[in-house]
Design an enzyme around this catalytic site. Structure first.
Site, PDB file in Angstrom:
ATOM      1  N   HIS A 118       0.852  -1.289   0.123  1.00  0.00           N
ATOM      2  CA  HIS A 118       0.016   0.231   0.153  1.00  0.00           C
ATOM      3  C   HIS A 118       1.044   1.342  -0.095  1.00  0.00           C
ATOM      4  CE1 HIS A 118       0.358   1.210   4.213  1.00  0.00           C
ATOM      5  NE2 HIS A 118       0.503  -0.291   4.657  1.00  0.00           N
ATOM      6  N   ASP A 121      -0.456   4.563   0.931  1.00  0.00           N
ATOM      7  CA  ASP A 121      -0.962   5.441   1.853  1.00  0.00           C
ATOM      8  C   ASP A 121      -0.037   5.088   3.040  1.00  0.00           C
ATOM      9  OD1 ASP A 121      -2.730   3.222   2.113  1.00  0.00           O
ATOM     10  OD2 ASP A 121      -3.601   4.260   3.777  1.00  0.00           O
ATOM     11  N   ASP A 146       6.598   1.045   6.001  1.00  0.00           N
ATOM     12  CA  ASP A 146       4.950   0.926   6.074  1.00  0.00           C
ATOM     13  C   ASP A 146       4.383   1.756   5.097  1.00  0.00           C
ATOM     14  OD1 ASP A 146       2.644  -0.231   6.657  1.00  0.00           O
ATOM     15  OD2 ASP A 146       2.611   0.921   8.452  1.00  0.00           O
ATOM     16  N   GLU A 165      -5.151   1.641   3.316  1.00  0.00           N
ATOM     17  CA  GLU A 165      -5.250   0.711   4.168  1.00  0.00           C
ATOM     18  C   GLU A 165      -4.903   1.281   5.524  1.00  0.00           C
ATOM     19  OE1 GLU A 165      -3.223  -2.376   6.853  1.00  0.00           O
ATOM     20  OE2 GLU A 165      -2.285   0.035   6.170  1.00  0.00           O
ATOM     21  N   GLU A 166      -4.248   2.364   5.618  1.00  0.00           N
ATOM     22  CA  GLU A 166      -4.267   2.880   6.909  1.00  0.00           C
ATOM     23  C   GLU A 166      -5.082   3.376   7.528  1.00  0.00           C
ATOM     24  OE1 GLU A 166      -1.717   2.177   8.639  1.00  0.00           O
ATOM     25  OE2 GLU A 166       0.120   2.178   7.426  1.00  0.00           O
ATOM     26  N   HIS A 214       4.101   3.899  12.251  1.00  0.00           N
ATOM     27  CA  HIS A 214       3.077   4.614  12.852  1.00  0.00           C
ATOM     28  C   HIS A 214       3.615   5.756  13.865  1.00  0.00           C
ATOM     29  CE1 HIS A 214      -0.423   1.706  11.640  1.00  0.00           C
ATOM     30  NE2 HIS A 214       0.391   1.653  10.795  1.00  0.00           N
TER      31      HIS A 214
END
Length: 454
Positions: free
Chosen positions: A90, A92, A123, A156-157, A423
């Site tokens: 992903h 995003d 990520d 996705e996030e 994150h």
């Protein structure tokens, strides 16, 4: 790394990989137009589209998904009769949080202490670069022995389910014999790991209203119901004294039977301050892979600077609940909603809005694809055997794919090992892990193709 042509090719491609990852990280592709312009996500999607075209992919398309974001799809045909492998990543990313806490600009890939720092580096923009490296290495060494589909998600996030809904409406698009989800990570740097389980999640926003407007706390405090105080009461009810999650009716005593996670290692990985204890009970693996965990991820309330002596008429909070395999995310949502409503004090008005949900996932680690990956990782990581671990995070698409394609084998690998700090501020990727996992993925595709000929 054992010398072999694939490994040598990928080593030679690492400078290009760094340049491309820097270009991709530069897009501020947070899939929330309230925080960043939608054009940033659209530009990242176009970059990936161009990259797939450059690699000879066919049927490359920007898919407009029902949540208003775009996913990127491409197909690269392999030899006649070869199996099809779907590669997922992903583009995003999570918002950068506190910009002042970053040691370098979050959207500028920066090399420091042997790692590459930037939001999305691990990520999961790095996951897409990993796929490119693997495919390029195979093209340079005799060709790609399988048909390849690539899908790169745009939300996705956010957990808004755009790609899941699109896949359900177009089930033929992502059909594959095996699926490699490039969005997890090794248990730690240098230890090759596949992820066997994922916790699902539900995301709720709760609002509490008590007054028609804010009131002077001196004139009315002590009798007038304060919405912020009511919210604090409700949120406190979600944890026991030891920090365990306490949602009425939700089981919290499951155990993990697999790779151990020593408490001292976890404290180091999580950067727990000296003297501060861990929460909950059981092994660390029990707590983060086998049990539900609630987190208050946001509260709307007055900031300390500029606060006035007022009772708050309204308060809002956003709550994330991670749901382990063996529990149903929809049922967990219902239980959490009922808990929030029943624990709201003083007859205050409470409303709960669901903003995201994904089911937990459990892979079949006995499948032939896992055997092929274990062989590949043994070469990419000399002296190490592939391990299986859980992951506390969520990838809602996994269950959608498992339901749509029950015969497909699903593997989860990636770059998000503990030092990556996904994150959080100062997210980074290990270029050594990017290189080794790209080798592993390339060799896996070779091994998997051979296994299908037997």
């Amino acid at each position: 790394m054992s010398p072999n042509p694939v490994a040598e090719t990928i080593a030679s491609l690492m400078p290009r990989a760094k340049t491309e990852l820097a270009e991709l990280v530069a897009f501020q592709s947070v899939a929330d137009p309230a925080q960043f312009p939608k054009s940033e996500c659209e530009a990242a999607a176009r970059w990936i589209t161009d990259a797939l075209h450059a690699e000879g992919f066919q049927d490359v398309a920007l898919l407009d998904t029902p949540d208003g974001t775009q996913s990127v799809y491409g197909f690269l045909p392999g030899p006649e009769g070869a199996p099809t492998v779907l590669l997922y990543a992903h583009y995003d990313v999570q918002p950068p949080l506190d910009l002042a806490s970053w040691d370098s600009p979050p959207f500028e890939l920066t090399e420091r202490d042997g790692r590459w720092f930037g939001r999305g580096a691990a990520d999961c923009k790095g996951g897409f670069i990993m796929h490119l490296l693997a495919l390029r290495a195979l093209k340079a060494n005799g060709g790609i022995p399988v048909s390849v589909k690539v899908i790169v998600e745009g939300s996705e996030e956010q957990g808004t389910g755009g790609l899941e809904q699109y896949a359900e409406a177009h089930p033929e698009l992502l059909t594959a014999d095996t699926i490699v989800i490039g969005d997890t990570g090794n248990f730690r740097v240098g230890l090759p790991t596949v992820t066997a389980t994922l916790r699902g999640m539900t995301m709720l926003r709760v609002r509490i209203d008590t007054l028609q407007g804010n009131l002077h706390s001196g004139q009315f405090g002590g009798a007038a119901p304060d919405a912020l105080a009511a919210m604090i009461h409700v949120l406190a009810s979600l944890r026991a004294e030891d920090g365990s999650t306490t949602v009425d009716g939700l089981g919290t005593d499951a155990t993990w039977d697999g790779l151990d996670y020593p408490e001292e290692d976890f404290r180091k990985d999580a950067k727990v301050l000296d003297g501060v204890g861990l929460i909950s009970h059981g092994t660390v693996a029990d707590r983060i892979w086998a049990r539900p965990a609630v987190t208050v991820i946001g509260i709307d309330c007055p900031p300390v600077v500029g606060a006035t002596p007022s009772l708050q008429a309204s308060a809002r909070a956003q709550i994330s609940l991670r749901v382990p395999p063996g529990q149903d995310a929809a049922e967990a949502t219902n239980l959490l909603t009922a808990h929030l409503e029943s624990h709201t004090p003083w007859g205050a008005r409470v409303s709960v809005e669901q903003v995201g949900q994904g089911q937990p996932f459990q892979a079949d680690t006995s499948s032939p694809a896992y055997t092929s990956m274990a062989e590949a990782m043994r070469v990419a990581y000399p002296g190490e055997e592939m391990q299986s671990s859980g992951m506390g995070g969520s990838i809602p698409l996994c269950n959608t794919l498992a339901a749509l394609y029950p015969e497909a084998e699903i593997l989860l690998i990636g770059l998000s090992e503990p030092e990556a700090q996904i994150h959080a501020v100062n997210e980074s990727v290990s270029p050594q892990e990017l290189e080794r996992l790209s080798v592993a993925e390339a060799l896996f595709l070779v091994n998997y193709a051979e296994s299908k000929k037997r």
